[in-house]
Design an enzyme around this catalytic site. Sequence first.
Site, PDB file in Angstrom:
ATOM      1  N   GLU A  44       0.840  -1.202   0.000  1.00 55.24           N
ATOM      2  CA  GLU A  44       0.000   0.000   0.000  1.00 55.24           C
ATOM      3  C   GLU A  44       0.877   1.255   0.000  1.00 55.24           C
ATOM      4  OE1 GLU A  44      -3.605   1.856   2.817  1.00 55.24           O
ATOM      5  OE2 GLU A  44      -2.579   0.013   3.390  1.00 55.24           O
ATOM      6  N   LYS A  72      -9.339   2.531  -2.531  1.00 52.96           N
ATOM      7  CA  LYS A  72      -9.686   1.926  -1.236  1.00 52.96           C
ATOM      8  C   LYS A  72     -11.065   2.387  -0.787  1.00 52.96           C
ATOM      9  CE  LYS A  72      -7.449   0.998   3.227  1.00 52.96           C
ATOM     10  NZ  LYS A  72      -6.231   1.304   4.039  1.00 52.96           N
ATOM     11  N   CYS A 115      -5.543  -3.335   2.059  1.00 54.61           N
ATOM     12  CA  CYS A 115      -5.397  -3.419   3.518  1.00 54.61           C
ATOM     13  C   CYS A 115      -6.732  -3.621   4.258  1.00 54.61           C
ATOM     14  CB  CYS A 115      -4.663  -2.174   4.022  1.00 54.61           C
ATOM     15  SG  CYS A 115      -3.966  -2.360   5.696  1.00 54.61           S
TER      16      CYS A 115
END
Length: 262
Positions: free
Chosen positions: A41, A110, A144
């Site tokens: 990330e 995200k 994540c």
Amino acid sequence: MRTALLQSSGRPGSVVENLKVLDEAAGRAAAAGAALLVAPEMFLTGYAIGDGIARLAESADGDSADAIAELAARHGLAVAYGYPERVGDAVYNSAQLISADGSRLANYRKTHLFGCFERDHFHSGEQPVVQAELDGLTVGLMICYDVEFPENVRAHALAGTDLLLVPTAQMHPFQFVAESMIPVRAFENQLYVAYVNRVGPEGEFEFVGLSALAGPDGIARARAGRGEELVFADADPVALAASREANPYLTDRRPGLYGSLV
């Protein structure tokens, strides 16, 4: 498909140096026969760099994307990496997949932002399932914290994802996610999960490493330690098909019972 996981925090704050780290890792991965290299990330810029996030943010087709496309084509392997994506005045925590011929295959923003740090610096993405075809596998992207929501991963499974790439900035004290949750996500959804973490101290965070490629049998095919490392494992479509036949979670579902979940 032989997959290389680059566990590294690179050089936070320096896009130029991180491109060099990625280039060197791509060379090593290609020499080992990998068809895909996955970086963590926000690898392009660093994660805990404060206002540097907005300053270094680029469009999905910006100069850094061009540089990564060039190195992917030069080394002959696909590359997935995290970066801050600028769209007008908005900045997203994004991950992009570039093919071995340098073409852009997929870009993901995200959807679940973690904590005040991310909410202060990023807008949330709105598209939960982003996929591309790569070497006979359907490859999905998330980032994540997204993988910690079972609905997110199940959506990928139902959409046919075979290999889920999860660039990550997983910090202490949440290492149980890497150790326990990721293999379970792979098993309960009958897919491969490549969970690729940052490592060491950065700003207020301590990243825990422990990157892994977990298989549909719930076993990590590769597991990194707590330092900078490049690890390899295979995502095997034949083994995946056999596992799906033996563990029919998706076909045994009863969606009519789950309405209360949403």
